[in-house]
Design an enzyme around this catalytic site. Structure first.
Site, PDB file in Angstrom:
ATOM      1  N   ARG A  70       0.842  -1.195   0.000  1.00 39.93           N
ATOM      2  CA  ARG A  70       0.000   0.000   0.000  1.00 39.93           C
ATOM      3  C   ARG A  70       0.878   1.246   0.000  1.00 39.93           C
ATOM      4  NH1 ARG A  70      -1.771   0.949   4.310  1.00 39.93           N
ATOM      5  NH2 ARG A  70      -1.158  -0.765   5.656  1.00 39.93           N
ATOM      6  N   TYR A 198      -1.505  -3.676  -6.998  1.00 38.64           N
ATOM      7  CA  TYR A 198      -1.248  -4.483  -5.815  1.00 38.64           C
ATOM      8  C   TYR A 198      -2.291  -4.324  -4.716  1.00 38.64           C
ATOM      9  CZ  TYR A 198       1.454  -7.201  -2.532  1.00 38.64           C
ATOM     10  OH  TYR A 198       1.854  -8.192  -1.678  1.00 38.64           O
ATOM     11  N   LYS A 207      -9.572  -2.421   1.417  1.00 38.74           N
ATOM     12  CA  LYS A 207      -9.286  -1.267   2.274  1.00 38.74           C
ATOM     13  C   LYS A 207     -10.070  -0.020   1.832  1.00 38.74           C
ATOM     14  CE  LYS A 207      -6.182  -3.619   4.581  1.00 38.74           C
ATOM     15  NZ  LYS A 207      -6.437  -4.045   5.951  1.00 38.74           N
ATOM     16  N   HIS A 227     -10.935  -2.237  11.352  1.00 38.18           N
ATOM     17  CA  HIS A 227      -9.806  -3.067  10.909  1.00 38.18           C
ATOM     18  C   HIS A 227      -9.587  -4.157  11.958  1.00 38.18           C
ATOM     19  CE1 HIS A 227      -5.290  -3.112   9.584  1.00 38.18           C
ATOM     20  NE2 HIS A 227      -5.993  -4.026   8.945  1.00 38.18           N
ATOM     21  N   SER A 249      -1.451  -3.433  10.666  1.00 36.88           N
ATOM     22  CA  SER A 249      -1.103  -4.334   9.564  1.00 36.88           C
ATOM     23  C   SER A 249       0.074  -5.247   9.930  1.00 36.88           C
ATOM     24  CB  SER A 249      -0.718  -3.491   8.345  1.00 36.88           C
ATOM     25  OG  SER A 249      -1.756  -2.599   8.067  1.00 36.88           O
ATOM     26  N   CYS A 251       0.483  -7.656  12.064  1.00 39.34           N
ATOM     27  CA  CYS A 251       0.778  -7.924  13.486  1.00 39.34           C
ATOM     28  C   CYS A 251       0.159  -9.246  13.926  1.00 39.34           C
ATOM     29  CB  CYS A 251       0.248  -6.799  14.373  1.00 39.34           C
ATOM     30  SG  CYS A 251       1.280  -5.339  14.364  1.00 39.34           S
ATOM     31  N   ASP A 278      -9.511  -9.668   8.935  1.00 37.71           N
ATOM     32  CA  ASP A 278      -8.980  -8.317   8.663  1.00 37.71           C
ATOM     33  C   ASP A 278      -9.998  -7.196   8.865  1.00 37.71           C
ATOM     34  OD1 ASP A 278      -6.746  -6.738   7.799  1.00 37.71           O
ATOM     35  OD2 ASP A 278      -7.734  -6.439   5.870  1.00 37.71           O
ATOM     36  N   ARG A 368       1.926 -12.297  -0.528  1.00 39.48           N
ATOM     37  CA  ARG A 368       0.567 -12.619  -0.064  1.00 39.48           C
ATOM     38  C   ARG A 368       0.022 -13.901  -0.679  1.00 39.48           C
ATOM     39  NH1 ARG A 368      -1.593  -9.077   3.952  1.00 39.48           N
ATOM     40  NH2 ARG A 368      -0.035  -7.460   4.076  1.00 39.48           N
TER      41      ARG A 368
HETATM   42  O1  O2Y Z   1      -3.132  -4.477   0.775  1.00 41.70           O
HETATM   43  C1  O2Y Z   1      -1.928  -4.591   0.670  1.00 41.70           C
HETATM   44  O2  O2Y Z   1      -1.318  -4.210  -0.328  1.00 41.70           O
HETATM   45  C2  O2Y Z   1      -1.135  -5.206   1.696  1.00 41.70           C
HETATM   46  S1  O2Y Z   1      -1.606  -4.647   3.256  1.00 41.70           S
HETATM   47  C3  O2Y Z   1      -2.883  -5.666   3.873  1.00 41.70           C
HETATM   48  C4  O2Y Z   1      -3.318  -6.777   3.198  1.00 41.70           C
HETATM   49  C5  O2Y Z   1      -4.290  -7.574   3.764  1.00 41.70           C
HETATM   50  C6  O2Y Z   1      -4.802  -7.226   4.959  1.00 41.70           C
HETATM   51  N1  O2Y Z   1      -4.388  -6.134   5.618  1.00 41.70           N
HETATM   52  C7  O2Y Z   1      -3.441  -5.361   5.092  1.00 41.70           C
HETATM   53  C8  O2Y Z   1      -3.056  -4.155   5.894  1.00 41.70           C
HETATM   54  O3  O2Y Z   1      -2.201  -3.381   5.532  1.00 41.70           O
HETATM   55  O4  O2Y Z   1      -3.655  -3.952   6.946  1.00 41.70           O
HETATM   56 MN    MN Z   2      -5.282  -5.224   7.321  1.00 40.53          MN
END
Ligand code: O2Y
Ligand code: MN
Length: 588
Positions: A70, A198, A207, A227, A249, A251, A278, A368
């Site tokens: 992200r 991505y 998100k 979250h 994220s 954790c 999530d 992932r």
């Molecule tokens: O979405 C991304 O590119 C990676 S970050 C992510 C992926 C799945 C679940 N949570 C997250 C997060 O950053 O909280």
């Molecule tokens: Mn997340």
């Protein structure tokens, strides 16, 4: 034709005029459609076939090396008033935001197919669910959205009945980090994402919709978009309590959501059921309790560190029908990542180059797996319940190498909201930027709250209206370190002991001592049979350091002040109350 279908058709026409695709494909979510997309992606190298004997139906995708996480610095919330987005968001006016990205979208789909992806976040028949449509030029995004959401014909049928849907426009563009923006227009229920293929930047249901847009929507409609993982903890009497837990994220939310109880607990009949790993949407039911759904249908989990010992349920889930992104590959074409601990070795790294440990890890730290939740052995049947599950406890936690004890319980809802608002954690590889830097991440929503945090805390406080029967709030820290830099708590399955204590507190059966920072268990209050803890661990995990907490509370006070006059007085009063209590016990 329903009015929303007319609105959808109009928008699709508008987008096609702007982006100029060669073809438009409306996704129905069928197996046939997916097979055709996969074949096409295999032919052009977007997907690489993995070993079909060991991992049937599984594929590897290698993203652009500059597009692996992200991008918070390129993520904007575009509200009419800047204060509505708050200091916690990058802001642009809606007019500037549209102008900025529309210039990039202009003609960007020439030579490409534009996919129209109707999706539903949450069970298709749940009143708590919400729908959206993502328009994208990435078949990889379509394949991931098919796993992560209820995508296709049923979602389109629901959209026809609804008053609104979220519009998400996405293009991979040129994958140029200099021409990349993730824009949210919460007042228009619109998302525009350009230049990344991505994860959270591109799978817009996740998100962008389920957190940034939904949190804004939830505020005006009286619910919460959070979250948080959701798990069901079943005791030997067959009674299940549901817990929602927010961690920043990477954790360990997926690990906690899929926890396997320690041996003795398993023998006694304890079970953990996964509802989500999530995101959690919850709202008060007619009995005043909070009812939660997982708006997602799959897991987009971090691969590194996932192993038969850390998360056997995740490992079992990803044996088939999984898309792996940016992992390494073994000589016999199986996916591989650091910490998989399966006795195999990688030959190719995530960039497709021969593996060389001195150059880079085999798997990107933010690599992932995308897999349907239905493949998880402990997926809760209640996850599909349109009414949601009743939440007994809310847990906040972060990576805190020092100061913060293993667990404490907030005194009441207001204190709990302060505990969530004050959450801090070390940053991880889930977002681009420095790793291991401590930052405040309220309710683990720092990257995801679609409006001013001060208003968000006020919304949380407003749920305590005297009618609701709200869950107890706890804070945990699995990541406290000793003098030798090693973790003091074993974590993973052993975390169940902490969850058991929490439910004991909910049922008024477990003991705790009252301190200025909240209710703490003593060593005797947690079942520690079979856990070997050092003296340092016993001392530090179950006690609080008064001067350290005084400094922490002062820093929390400064943090709250940073939001200016919109910060609810009740939260500032709560911070002051704790400061006073800490000062009152100062040794003379
Ligand atoms: O979405 C991304 O590119 C990676 S970050 C992510 C992926 C799945 C679940 N949570 C997250 C997060 O950053 O909280
Ligand atoms: Mn997340």
């Amino acid at each position: 034709m329903g009015s929303q279908l007319a609105a959808l058709n109009e928008w699709v026409t508008e987008v096609a005029e702007l982006t100029g695709p060669d073809a438009i494909h409306w996704c129905d979510g069928s197996d046939v459609e997916n097979a055709a997309l996969v074949a096409q992606m295999q032919a052009d190298g977007t997907l690489i076939e993995l070993n079909q004997q060991t991992h049937p139906g599984s594929w590897l995708h290698r993203s652009d090396p500059d597009d692996v996480a992200r991008v918070e610095h390129l993520t904007f919330v575009c509200t009419t008033e800047q204060d509505d987005a708050g200091p916690n968001n990058h802001w642009m006016s809606p007019a500037d935001g549209h102008a900025k990205v529309d210039a990039l979208f202009d003609g960007c789909m020439a030579g490409r197919t534009m996919y129209v992806v109707p999706y539903c976040m949450g069970p298709i028949d749940s009143p708590l669910s919400r729908c959206g449509v993502e328009i994208t030029d990435s078949p990889y995004v379509v394949a991931n959205m098919r796993i992560m959401t209820r995508m296709g014909a049923p979602a389109l049928a629901r959209i026809e009945q609804e008053k609104s849907f979220v519009k998400g426009l996405h293009s991979v563009g040129e994958l140029d980090p200099e021409r990349r923006f993730i824009m949210h227009f919460p007042e228009e229920l619109t998302i525009k994402s350009y230049g990344s293929g991505y994860g959270g930047n591109a799978l817009l249901g996740k998100k962008c919709h389920a957190l940034r847009i939904a949190s804004h929507q939830a505020k005006s409609e009286g619910w919460l978009a959070e979250h948080m993982l959701i798990l069901g903890l079943e005791n030997p009497q067959g009674e299940t309590h549901y817990i929602a837990a927010a961690f920043p994220s990477a954790c360990g939310k997926t690990n906690l959501a899929m926890l396997i109880p320690p041996e003795g607990y398993r023998v006694d009949g304890w079970k953990v059921w996964t509802v989500g790993d999530d995101i959690c949407w919850m709202r008060p039911g007619s009995d005043g309790r909070l009812y939660a759904i997982n708006p997602e249908a799959g897991f987009f989990g971090v691969a590194p560190g996932t192993s038969a010992s850390s998360n056997p349920n995740a490992l079992k889930s990803i044996q088939s029908n999984t898309i792996f992104t940016n992992v390494g590959v073994t000589a016999d074409n199986q996916p591989w990542w650091e910490g998989i601990d399966n006795g195999m070795s990688p030959v190719t790294d995530w960039r497709g180059e021969p593996y060389d440990a001195s150059k880079r890890p085999a798997a990107h730290p933010n690599s992932r797996f995308t897999v349907s939740a239905k493949q998880c052995p402990c997926y809760s049947p209640e996850a599909e319940n349109p009414a949601g599950v009743p939440i007994s406890a809310i847990v906040f936690g972060g990576r805190r190498p020092s100061l913060v004890p293993l667990v404490f319980e907030a005194r009441d809802w207001t204190h709990g909201v302060l505990v969530g608002a004050a959450m801090g954690s070390e940053t991880t590889a889930a977002a681009s930027g420095a790793v291991g830097v401590m930052r405040r991440d309220p309710m683990a929503m720092k990257p995801f709250c679609g409006y001013n945090f001060a208003d968000y805390f006020a919304h949380w406080l407003s749920l305590d209206d005297g009618r609701n029967k709200l869950p107890k709030i706890f804070h945990v820290n699995w990541f406290r370190k000793g003098e030798d830099g090693k973790f003091l708590w074993p974590g993973f399955g052993e975390n169940l002991r902490v969850l058991e204590w929490m439910i004991g507190r909910v049922k008024d059966e477990a003991h705790a001592i009252e301190t200025p920072i909240g209710h703490l268990p003593t060593l005797d209050d947690l079942n520690l049979d079979g856990v070997s803890l050092s003296d340092e661990a016993r001392a530090k995990l179950f006690d609080f350091d008064r001067p350290g907490w005084k400094a922490e509370l002062d820093s929390i006070g400064d943090y709250l002040e940073g939001y200016g006059p919109r910060m609810p007085q009740a939260l500032k009063d709560e911070q002051q109350r704790i400061v006073k209590a800490l000062v009152a016990i100062e040794p003379s």
